[in-house]
Scaffold this motif. Structure first.
Motif, PDB file in Angstrom:
ATOM      1  N   GLY A   8       0.939  -0.879  -0.105  1.00 45.88           N
ATOM      2  CA  GLY A   8       0.162  -0.175  -0.214  1.00 45.88           C
ATOM      3  C   GLY A   8       1.092   1.082  -0.175  1.00 45.88           C
ATOM      4  N   LYS A   9       0.378   1.823   1.006  1.00 51.47           N
ATOM      5  CA  LYS A   9       1.107   3.757   0.631  1.00 51.47           C
ATOM      6  C   LYS A   9       1.501   3.538   2.443  1.00 51.47           C
ATOM      7  N   LEU A  10       2.414   4.419   2.381  1.00 52.95           N
ATOM      8  CA  LEU A  10       2.855   4.789   3.871  1.00 52.95           C
ATOM      9  C   LEU A  10       2.789   6.381   3.648  1.00 52.95           C
ATOM     10  N   ILE A  11       2.091   7.046   4.581  1.00 54.92           N
ATOM     11  CA  ILE A  11       2.320   8.763   4.534  1.00 54.92           C
ATOM     12  C   ILE A  11       2.652   9.272   5.747  1.00 54.92           C
ATOM     13  N   VAL A  12       4.308   9.750   5.730  1.00 55.78           N
ATOM     14  CA  VAL A  12       4.794  10.141   6.773  1.00 55.78           C
ATOM     15  C   VAL A  12       5.553  11.712   7.284  1.00 55.78           C
ATOM     16  N   THR A  13       4.239  12.162   8.327  1.00 58.12           N
ATOM     17  CA  THR A  13       4.959  13.893   8.663  1.00 58.12           C
ATOM     18  C   THR A  13       6.184  14.262  10.129  1.00 58.12           C
ATOM     19  N   PRO A  14       6.049  15.308   9.878  1.00 59.44           N
ATOM     20  CA  PRO A  14       7.231  14.736  11.671  1.00 59.44           C
ATOM     21  C   PRO A  14       6.110  14.698  12.303  1.00 59.44           C
ATOM     22  N   HIS A  15       5.285  14.828  12.296  1.00 57.68           N
ATOM     23  CA  HIS A  15       4.068  14.285  13.381  1.00 57.68           C
ATOM     24  C   HIS A  15       3.067  13.043  14.116  1.00 57.68           C
ATOM     25  N   GLU A  16       3.073  12.467  12.357  1.00 56.65           N
ATOM     26  CA  GLU A  16       2.096  10.988  12.796  1.00 56.65           C
ATOM     27  C   GLU A  16       2.907  10.100  11.451  1.00 56.65           C
ATOM     28  N   VAL A  17       2.502   9.445  10.978  1.00 63.45           N
ATOM     29  CA  VAL A  17       2.483   8.411  10.012  1.00 63.45           C
ATOM     30  C   VAL A  17       1.185   7.380  10.027  1.00 63.45           C
ATOM     31  N   GLN A  18       1.052   7.227   8.542  1.00 64.99           N
ATOM     32  CA  GLN A  18      -0.081   6.796   8.293  1.00 64.99           C
ATOM     33  C   GLN A  18      -0.233   5.495   6.962  1.00 64.99           C
ATOM     34  N   VAL A  19      -1.165   4.042   7.859  1.00 59.76           N
ATOM     35  CA  VAL A  19      -0.729   3.881   6.358  1.00 59.76           C
ATOM     36  C   VAL A  19      -1.851   2.871   5.913  1.00 59.76           C
ATOM     37  N   ARG A  20      -2.239   3.269   4.582  1.00 65.78           N
ATOM     38  CA  ARG A  20      -2.988   2.735   3.922  1.00 65.78           C
ATOM     39  C   ARG A  20      -2.767   1.912   3.380  1.00 65.78           C
ATOM     40  N   MET A  21      -3.817   0.387   3.528  1.00 66.33           N
ATOM     41  CA  MET A  21      -3.791  -0.492   2.511  1.00 66.33           C
ATOM     42  C   MET A  21      -5.196  -1.100   2.345  1.00 66.33           C
ATOM     43  N   GLY A  23      -8.707  -1.971   2.150  1.00 69.02           N
ATOM     44  CA  GLY A  23      -9.707  -2.046   2.687  1.00 69.02           C
ATOM     45  C   GLY A  23      -9.129  -1.455   4.440  1.00 69.02           C
ATOM     46  N   ALA A  24      -8.081  -1.573   4.900  1.00 69.60           N
ATOM     47  CA  ALA A  24      -7.777  -0.608   6.395  1.00 69.60           C
ATOM     48  C   ALA A  24      -6.213   0.234   5.774  1.00 69.60           C
ATOM     49  N   THR A  25      -7.098   1.476   7.249  1.00 65.08           N
ATOM     50  CA  THR A  25      -5.654   2.292   7.788  1.00 65.08           C
ATOM     51  C   THR A  25      -5.254   2.501   8.750  1.00 65.08           C
ATOM     52  N   PHE A  26      -3.945   2.500   9.273  1.00 65.02           N
ATOM     53  CA  PHE A  26      -4.060   2.944   9.897  1.00 65.02           C
ATOM     54  C   PHE A  26      -3.231   4.069  10.987  1.00 65.02           C
ATOM     55  N   THR A  27      -2.916   4.381  12.140  1.00 66.33           N
ATOM     56  CA  THR A  27      -2.515   5.984  12.423  1.00 66.33           C
ATOM     57  C   THR A  27      -2.012   5.897  13.666  1.00 66.33           C
ATOM     58  N   ALA A  28      -0.858   6.503  13.251  1.00 66.42           N
ATOM     59  CA  ALA A  28       0.466   6.838  14.734  1.00 66.42           C
ATOM     60  C   ALA A  28       0.574   8.110  14.756  1.00 66.42           C
ATOM     61  N   MET A  29       0.745   8.254  16.235  1.00 66.49           N
ATOM     62  CA  MET A  29       1.970   9.849  16.758  1.00 66.49           C
ATOM     63  C   MET A  29       3.219   9.257  15.579  1.00 66.49           C
ATOM     64  N   ALA A  30       4.062   9.981  15.597  1.00 67.27           N
ATOM     65  CA  ALA A  30       5.443   9.990  15.579  1.00 67.27           C
ATOM     66  C   ALA A  30       6.410   9.660  16.291  1.00 67.27           C
ATOM     67  N   GLU A  31       6.160   9.721  18.225  1.00 70.43           N
ATOM     68  CA  GLU A  31       6.460   9.843  18.901  1.00 70.43           C
ATOM     69  C   GLU A  31       6.667   8.355  19.476  1.00 70.43           C
ATOM     70  N   ASP A  32       5.210   7.299  19.108  1.00 66.71           N
ATOM     71  CA  ASP A  32       5.365   6.146  19.181  1.00 66.71           C
ATOM     72  C   ASP A  32       5.828   5.213  18.589  1.00 66.71           C
ATOM     73  N   ILE A  33       6.004   5.762  17.057  1.00 69.93           N
ATOM     74  CA  ILE A  33       7.060   5.120  16.179  1.00 69.93           C
ATOM     75  C   ILE A  33       8.202   4.613  16.752  1.00 69.93           C
ATOM     76  N   GLN A  34       8.638   3.516  15.860  1.00 70.22           N
ATOM     77  CA  GLN A  34      10.156   3.036  16.320  1.00 70.22           C
ATOM     78  C   GLN A  34      10.597   1.785  14.789  1.00 70.22           C
ATOM     79  N   CYS A  35      11.345   2.105  14.196  1.00 67.68           N
ATOM     80  CA  CYS A  35      11.564   1.399  13.004  1.00 67.68           C
ATOM     81  C   CYS A  35      13.050   0.281  13.378  1.00 67.68           C
TER      82      CYS A  35
END
Length: 73
Positions: A8-21, A23-35
């Protein structure tokens, strides 16, 4: 920043990450992300928000980390 990947697609801003696949969309705030660089994982973990996504390559991990200003594990 928009990153296309095989699921799908990842939409990444300095404040949040949105995953669009399909039938589904997931969102998380930047401070809650690990790689995880070697495992190609994008992890969101904050209370009720918990998801893990496998990316296609290390370049995608690096792009996300740069946009979020975080260091990959």
């Amino acid at each position: 920043m928009v990153i296309n990947f095989s699921k799908g697609k990842l939409i990444v801003t300095p404040h949040e990450v949105q995953v669009r696949m399909e039938g589904a969309t997931f969102t998380a705030m930047a401070e809650d992300i690990q790689c995880r660089y070697e495992m190609l994982l994008l992890i969101a973990d904050a209370g009720a928000v918990r998801w893990t996504l496998t990316l296609d390559n290390q370049e995608q991990v690096q792009q996300i980390c740069e946009q979020l200003a975080i260091e990959p594990d």
